[in-house]
Design a protein around this motif. Structure first.
Motif, PDB file in Angstrom:
ATOM      1  N   ASP A  60     -45.991  11.559  51.968  1.00  0.00           N
ATOM      2  CA  ASP A  60     -45.682  11.601  52.789  1.00  0.00           C
ATOM      3  C   ASP A  60     -47.348  11.271  54.569  1.00  0.00           C
ATOM      4  N   PHE A  63     -50.119  15.264  55.958  1.00  0.00           N
ATOM      5  CA  PHE A  63     -50.142  17.014  56.132  1.00  0.00           C
ATOM      6  C   PHE A  63     -50.935  16.941  55.560  1.00  0.00           C
ATOM      7  N   PHE A 101     -42.086  12.349  54.926  1.00  0.00           N
ATOM      8  CA  PHE A 101     -41.436  12.989  54.369  1.00  0.00           C
ATOM      9  C   PHE A 101     -40.788  12.862  53.832  1.00  0.00           C
ATOM     10  N   ALA A 118     -45.866  15.991  48.042  1.00  0.00           N
ATOM     11  CA  ALA A 118     -45.888  15.989  49.381  1.00  0.00           C
ATOM     12  C   ALA A 118     -46.585  17.001  50.229  1.00  0.00           C
ATOM     13  N   GLY A 119     -46.408  17.642  49.466  1.00  0.00           N
ATOM     14  CA  GLY A 119     -46.642  19.570  49.581  1.00  0.00           C
ATOM     15  C   GLY A 119     -45.125  20.051  49.618  1.00  0.00           C
ATOM     16  N   MET A 120     -44.483  19.707  48.757  1.00  0.00           N
ATOM     17  CA  MET A 120     -42.909  19.270  49.011  1.00  0.00           C
ATOM     18  C   MET A 120     -42.688  20.640  48.041  1.00  0.00           C
ATOM     19  N   SER A 121     -42.187  22.060  48.599  1.00  0.00           N
ATOM     20  CA  SER A 121     -41.443  22.544  47.915  1.00  0.00           C
ATOM     21  C   SER A 121     -40.153  22.864  47.620  1.00  0.00           C
ATOM     22  N   ARG A 126     -32.848  21.906  46.396  1.00  0.00           N
ATOM     23  CA  ARG A 126     -33.638  20.353  45.854  1.00  0.00           C
ATOM     24  C   ARG A 126     -33.283  19.895  44.623  1.00  0.00           C
ATOM     25  N   GLU A 170     -38.671  21.934  54.699  1.00  0.00           N
ATOM     26  CA  GLU A 170     -38.425  23.100  54.788  1.00  0.00           C
ATOM     27  C   GLU A 170     -38.774  23.994  56.315  1.00  0.00           C
ATOM     28  N   ASP A 210     -45.212  24.240  58.093  1.00  0.00           N
ATOM     29  CA  ASP A 210     -45.445  25.240  56.281  1.00  0.00           C
ATOM     30  C   ASP A 210     -47.254  26.344  57.097  1.00  0.00           C
ATOM     31  N   TYR A 236     -45.570  24.518  46.429  1.00  0.00           N
ATOM     32  CA  TYR A 236     -45.006  23.650  46.257  1.00  0.00           C
ATOM     33  C   TYR A 236     -45.384  22.771  44.468  1.00  0.00           C
TER      34      TYR A 236
HETATM   35  N1  GLN Z   1     -43.091  22.528  51.989  1.00  0.00           N
HETATM   36  C1  GLN Z   1     -42.095  21.630  53.217  1.00  0.00           C
HETATM   37  C2  GLN Z   1     -41.194  21.190  52.757  1.00  0.00           C
HETATM   38  O1  GLN Z   1     -40.584  20.955  51.505  1.00  0.00           O
HETATM   39  C3  GLN Z   1     -42.410  20.406  53.953  1.00  0.00           C
HETATM   40  C4  GLN Z   1     -43.558  19.131  53.735  1.00  0.00           C
HETATM   41  C5  GLN Z   1     -44.548  18.285  54.048  1.00  0.00           C
HETATM   42  O2  GLN Z   1     -43.863  18.485  55.614  1.00  0.00           O
HETATM   43  N2  GLN Z   1     -44.778  17.275  53.758  1.00  0.00           N
HETATM   44  O3  GLN Z   1     -39.880  20.503  52.901  1.00  0.00           O
END
Ligand code: GLN
Length: 497
Positions: A60, A63, A101, A118-121, A126, A170, A210, A236
């Motif tokens: 991202d 974040f 993102f 990327a703090g990706m859930s 997905r 998310e 988040d 994540y």
């Molecule tokens: N955790 C959230 C998602 O995966 C947002 C991640 C982000 O904004 N980088 O959708």
């Protein structure tokens, strides 16, 4: 030139040729970007090691505390330290691409990057298209509003209002899932910085993001507050494209397990979560001094991509311009089709098509410079073709007749008499086209091309000083275009008189 024509043919072959490939554009490509296994079925079995390889990792823009730029412009944060530490432990190297993102996810789907952190859930949706590592951080969505807002006390107060969320996140999914029930509208933006700015400026009343990120920002004094509970869910994970780079995923899991066991992962979390640093201080001139190096790098890329594209646009424009005035109906038809296609479609569509679309169809990554130059050159080429056609046609037909009656052939008459006059007529329009192209090149930020506006976004995404950074960028664009216009007019006067 040859390469451009070859790529053009490739594009048309893709567009008009193999319908089989078009029918299943979303099927995961089986060719790996790096030397992984090419057998998707063997994805679960680690056949190669990540050791010694270099991987391109998408992330991202901002974040925080997971990824953001420090004051020297380096990408830092939990995700960044984590992937770098694991890379070092496992013997591979990483090249970080800060794309935003949604763009990072698109780049992963098209194999333009090998992995995304990327703090990706990790979500079921997905998991259908990506393979995830073991989870490394608990998260979930929360709503935040402006600090001085006393009106919004919960979701009920959102009736008739607009909220913002990040495209493809998310937070966006959650906001949309309750939008109808509470009667609000969801507007999607690409970056955390612009989302927060929207709320603070009153364009939107709330942001869904988040909660670890909101909490960190609020502790930093970003001007927001929360009034509702967090919505638990979504840990994540690090992601690779489905069936691709299994060795990278295995290496990530192995490195993460080791870091969790020896306490270094906890130390990493503590480093960022213990005391959020307030980054938004400093005068305007501090900001200018800090951001100028990165902005100048961006300006360099802007000028370079514009320059290269303009050369190709001129070549395309000359070829198609002459074809448009040719006696041959087939040539005229081809030129008209070219002009209609590229003048009749937005630039951004082609940028996405070349950068995300082509790799998804062919399995071959496309360099961002190739995608950028193709996009700008083809678009401008269509306009230049029209300028060339118009220029030649506006030369008095008597000139050609006179040249011919003096015994010059058609080609020589055009070359010696018509084209030099046409060029004079065309010059102002060509200068105009060059300037339009320079400004249009900023659209390439959407695919992560590091031009001037992209660099600006990276900067305000980190320090949240959107207005000031945009003013600096506008001034830089203005000066660059002003000087370019002066230079072009000077050349025009010197050579066209
Ligand atoms: N955790 C959230 C998602 O995966 C947002 C991640 C982000 O904004 N980088 O959708």
């Amino acid at each position: 030139m040859g390469a451009v024509i070859a790529s053009l043919f490739a594009v048309f072959a893709v567009l008009f040729g193999s319908t089989g490939a078009m029918a299943a554009p979303l099927a995961p490509a089986t060719t790996s970007v790096t030397a992984g296994t090419s057998n998707a079925a063997a994805a679960a079995v680690v056949v190669t090691s990540a050791d010694g390889k270099n991987y391109v990792i998408g992330t991202d823009t901002t974040f925080a505390p997971f990824e953001f730029r420090d004051s020297s412009g380096e990408m830092t944060g939990i995700d960044m330290d984590l992937i770098r530490a694991i890379a070092e432990d496992q013997g591979f190297t990483v090249e970080i691409r800060s794309l935003g993102f949604n763009a990072a996810l698109q780049a992963l789907s098209s194999n333009q990057v090998d992995g995304v952190i990327a703090g990706m859930s990790i979500t079921d949706e997905r998991k259908k298209i990506y393979d995830f590592s073991e989870p490394y951080f608990e998260s979930g969505v929360q709503m935040a509003i402006a600090q001085n807002d006393t009106e919004i006390t919960g979701y009920e107060s959102l009736k008739g209002k607009t909220v913002v969320a990040k495209t493809g996140s998310e937070g966006e999914t959650y906001a949309k899932s309750i939008a109808e029930q509470y009667g609000f509208t969801v507007q999607s933006l690409d970056q955390s910085a612009t989302m927060y700015e929207s709320v603070k400026s009153g364009n939107a009343v709330a942001v869904f993001d988040d909660y670890p990120v909101l909490a960190y920002g609020i502790a930093q004094g970003n001007g927001l507050k929360t009034v509702t509970d967090k919505v638990p869910g979504g840990s994540y994970g690090f992601a690779v494209n489905k069936g691709q780079n299994p060795e990278l995923l295995a290496a990530f899991n192995d490195g993460l397990a080791k870091m969790k066991a020896d306490g270094s992962y906890q130390a990493l979390l503590d480093k960022y979560l213990a005391e959020p640093k307030n980054t938004s201080g400093g005068s305007f001139f501090d900001l200018l001094g800090q951001s100028l190096p990165a902005l100048m790098k961006g300006l360099g890329n802007t000028l370079l991509v514009t320059g290269i594209s303009f050369i190709f646009a001129m070549i395309l424009g000359l070829i198609f311009g002459f074809m448009k005035i040719s006696q041959n109906i087939v040539l005229r038809g081809i030129a008209t089709t070219f002009v209609n296609i590229f003048r009749g479609t937005p630039l951004l569509v082609w940028a996405f098509f070349f950068y995300f679309g082509i790799p998804q169809i062919t399995g071959q990554p496309v360099s961002i410079w190739v995608a950028g130059v193709l996009t700008l050159a083809l678009n401008s080429g269509a306009y230049v073709a029209e300028i060339v056609r118009g220029g030649i046609q506006s030369v008095d037909p008597g000139q050609l007749e006179a040249a011919r009656s003096l015994g010059l052939g058609y080609g020589k008459s055009m070359q010696r008499v018509v084209v030099p006059q046409a060029f004079k007529i065309m010059t102002p329009s060509l200068i105009n086209q060059l300037i339009i192209m320079l400004k249009d090149s900023s659209l390439l930020l959407a695919i992560g091309f590091a031009e001037l506006l992209y660099q600006a976004q990276q900067i305000y995404a980190a320090n949240f000083r959107v207005t000031e950074v945009l003013i600096i960028v506008a001034v830089i664009y203005f000066i660059a275009i002003f000087l370019l216009t002066k230079l072009a007019n000077y050349a025009d006067r010197k050579y066209n008189r």
